[in-house]
Design a protein around this motif. Structure first.
Motif, PDB file in Angstrom:
ATOM      1  N   UNK A  24      20.513  32.454  -3.531  1.00 34.55           N
ATOM      2  CA  UNK A  24      20.262  32.425  -2.105  1.00 34.55           C
ATOM      3  C   UNK A  24      21.200  31.403  -1.458  1.00 34.55           C
ATOM      4  N   UNK A  25      21.940  31.826  -0.438  1.00 33.05           N
ATOM      5  CA  UNK A  25      22.880  30.935   0.235  1.00 33.05           C
ATOM      6  C   UNK A  25      22.164  29.861   1.039  1.00 33.05           C
ATOM      7  N   UNK A  26      22.741  28.689   1.049  1.00 31.04           N
ATOM      8  CA  UNK A  26      22.225  27.574   1.828  1.00 31.04           C
ATOM      9  C   UNK A  26      22.319  27.894   3.311  1.00 31.04           C
ATOM     10  N   UNK A  27      21.275  27.570   4.049  1.00 28.47           N
ATOM     11  CA  UNK A  27      21.277  27.739   5.500  1.00 28.47           C
ATOM     12  C   UNK A  27      21.907  26.505   6.131  1.00 28.47           C
ATOM     13  N   UNK A  28      22.787  26.725   7.106  1.00 27.86           N
ATOM     14  CA  UNK A  28      23.414  25.648   7.861  1.00 27.86           C
ATOM     15  C   UNK A  28      22.748  25.564   9.224  1.00 27.86           C
ATOM     16  N   UNK A  29      22.279  24.373   9.577  1.00 25.51           N
ATOM     17  CA  UNK A  29      21.758  24.098  10.911  1.00 25.51           C
ATOM     18  C   UNK A  29      22.821  23.293  11.639  1.00 25.51           C
ATOM     19  N   UNK A  30      23.409  23.881  12.665  1.00 26.01           N
ATOM     20  CA  UNK A  30      24.463  23.230  13.440  1.00 26.01           C
ATOM     21  C   UNK A  30      23.853  22.585  14.680  1.00 26.01           C
ATOM     22  N   UNK A  31      24.079  21.290  14.834  1.00 24.00           N
ATOM     23  CA  UNK A  31      23.532  20.532  15.956  1.00 24.00           C
ATOM     24  C   UNK A  31      24.705  20.096  16.837  1.00 24.00           C
ATOM     25  N   UNK A  32      24.769  20.664  18.032  1.00 26.04           N
ATOM     26  CA  UNK A  32      25.935  20.427  18.893  1.00 26.04           C
ATOM     27  C   UNK A  32      25.907  19.054  19.549  1.00 26.04           C
ATOM     28  N   UNK A  33      27.077  18.660  20.037  1.00 25.93           N
ATOM     29  CA  UNK A  33      27.244  17.397  20.726  1.00 25.93           C
ATOM     30  C   UNK A  33      26.895  17.506  22.198  1.00 25.93           C
ATOM     31  N   UNK A  34      27.282  16.489  22.928  1.00 24.67           N
ATOM     32  CA  UNK A  34      27.007  16.424  24.354  1.00 24.67           C
ATOM     33  C   UNK A  34      25.890  15.446  24.652  1.00 24.67           C
TER      34      UNK A  34
END
Length: 195
Positions: free
Chosen positions: A1-11
């Protein structure tokens, strides 16, 4: 099972969102093309403080550990999330961490709640808290550095966070010139996740 990436944007106190920070510059779709599941939610608009941002992001966590990739001021939200839910975060990558405690930079952020500007190395986090992060942590500097993403912040994180590793740097999205660095950034992100 592929690792899930949680992307947290800037700003911070602006109109930045996940689409502008991660999707349009090609990061989210680049990870998906590599077969990586990606979650890229928008951060909480007009958050009163960083714990509120972390609580908002926690609602997007799947039932298995994730690799969190945070950019700029999103690093503060991501660290607060990792401190609150350490068992849910497999790895934490702090890309282009925003510099805290610079009066000149903070003065440019008029209208941002003071609670969001406070912090030591990172906004919203004490250095003692950073030292408690137990998951693998990587830091990716802004190259070239700039007033908002200073090299001193990267150096402090490398010193404070146990076992923290530096990854090759690049400009942050959506800055001009970022497009030529997407492939290198994707290689850094997936390499960090897989090591």
């Amino acid at each position: 099972m592929n690792t899930v990436f949680l992307l947290v944007h800037g700003g911070l106190g602006d109109d930045m969102d996940a689409d502008r920070f991660w999707t349009r510059p090609g990061v989210a779709d680049g990870l998906r093309r590599k077969g990586r599941p990606v979650l890229a939610p928008d951060r909480l608009r007009h958050a009163p403080d960083w714990p509120a941002e972390a609580a908002h992001l926690a609602a997007f966590l799947p039932d298995r550990p994730v690799v969190v990739v945070a950019g700029s001021n999103g690093c503060s939200a991501a660290v607060r999330l990792a401190l609150a839910f350490p068992q849910r975060i497999d790895r934490l990558l702090l890309a282009w961490p925003a510099t805290a405690g610079d009066a000149e930079v903070d003065a440019r952020l008029a209208g941002v709640p003071r609670a969001l500007l406070r912090g030591e190395t990172l906004r919203g986090v004490t250095d003692d808290e950073l030292a408690t992060l137990a998951m693998p942590v990587g830091v990716l500097p802004s190259v070239p550095d700039n007033p908002f993403h200073q090299r001193r912040t990267v150096d402090a994180l490398l010193r404070l966070v146990p076992g923290c590793a530096e990854l090759p740097g690049c400009p942050e999205p959506p800055r001009p010139g970022f497009g030529s660095h997407v492939d290198g950034l994707l290689a850094s992100i997936t390499g960090f996740a897989d090591c």
